[in-house]
Design a protein around this motif. Sequence first.
Motif, mmCIF file in Angstrom:
data_model
loop_
_atom_site.group_PDB
_atom_site.id
_atom_site.type_symbol
_atom_site.label_atom_id
_atom_site.label_comp_id
_atom_site.label_asym_id
_atom_site.label_seq_id
_atom_site.Cartn_x
_atom_site.Cartn_y
_atom_site.Cartn_z
ATOM 1 N N ASP A 163 1.297 -1.079 0.185
ATOM 2 C CA ASP A 163 -0.067 0.343 -0.096
ATOM 3 C C ASP A 163 1.014 1.474 -0.163
ATOM 4 O O ASP A 163 1.595 1.186 0.791
ATOM 5 N N ARG A 170 -0.387 -6.464 10.175
ATOM 6 C CA ARG A 170 -1.218 -8.078 10.875
ATOM 7 C C ARG A 170 -0.206 -8.332 11.931
ATOM 8 O O ARG A 170 -1.238 -8.330 13.013
ATOM 9 N N ARG A 184 0.930 -4.859 4.485
ATOM 10 C CA ARG A 184 0.575 -5.277 4.802
ATOM 11 C C ARG A 184 0.246 -6.380 5.419
ATOM 12 O O ARG A 184 -0.341 -6.438 6.519
ATOM 13 N N ARG A 185 1.210 -7.222 5.776
ATOM 14 C CA ARG A 185 1.463 -8.243 6.053
ATOM 15 C C ARG A 185 2.100 -7.908 8.183
ATOM 16 O O ARG A 185 1.859 -8.402 8.497
#
Length: 106
Positions: A76, A105, A101-102
Amino acid sequence: MAKLPFMQFYPADWIQDPQILSLEAQGAWMKILCALHAASERGRKTWFTRDIKQFLGYPEDDRALYLLNVLSEVADIEARDTDGNMCESLTDACEITIISRRMMRD
């Protein structure tokens, strides 16, 4: 959040996601992942455009911006102008935020 002395690496994710990228873009993404791991908010970092260009080794041209456009397939990426407004184009950006993103998360 405490600093971890290591970065978790998920080979299955690496084989799956970045394989659509050129080898040059894969190397840029790995370098950015290391910076995101060391960032104060792990997984998210904001750079001035000139700083990310320098970080990626292209301080004098737009190759870094080209790579960031390519990396938007696996990350992103948010671009803001001098007034803090979102930009459509990285060439109009004053600041660029990259988010894994990982990492966010986890």
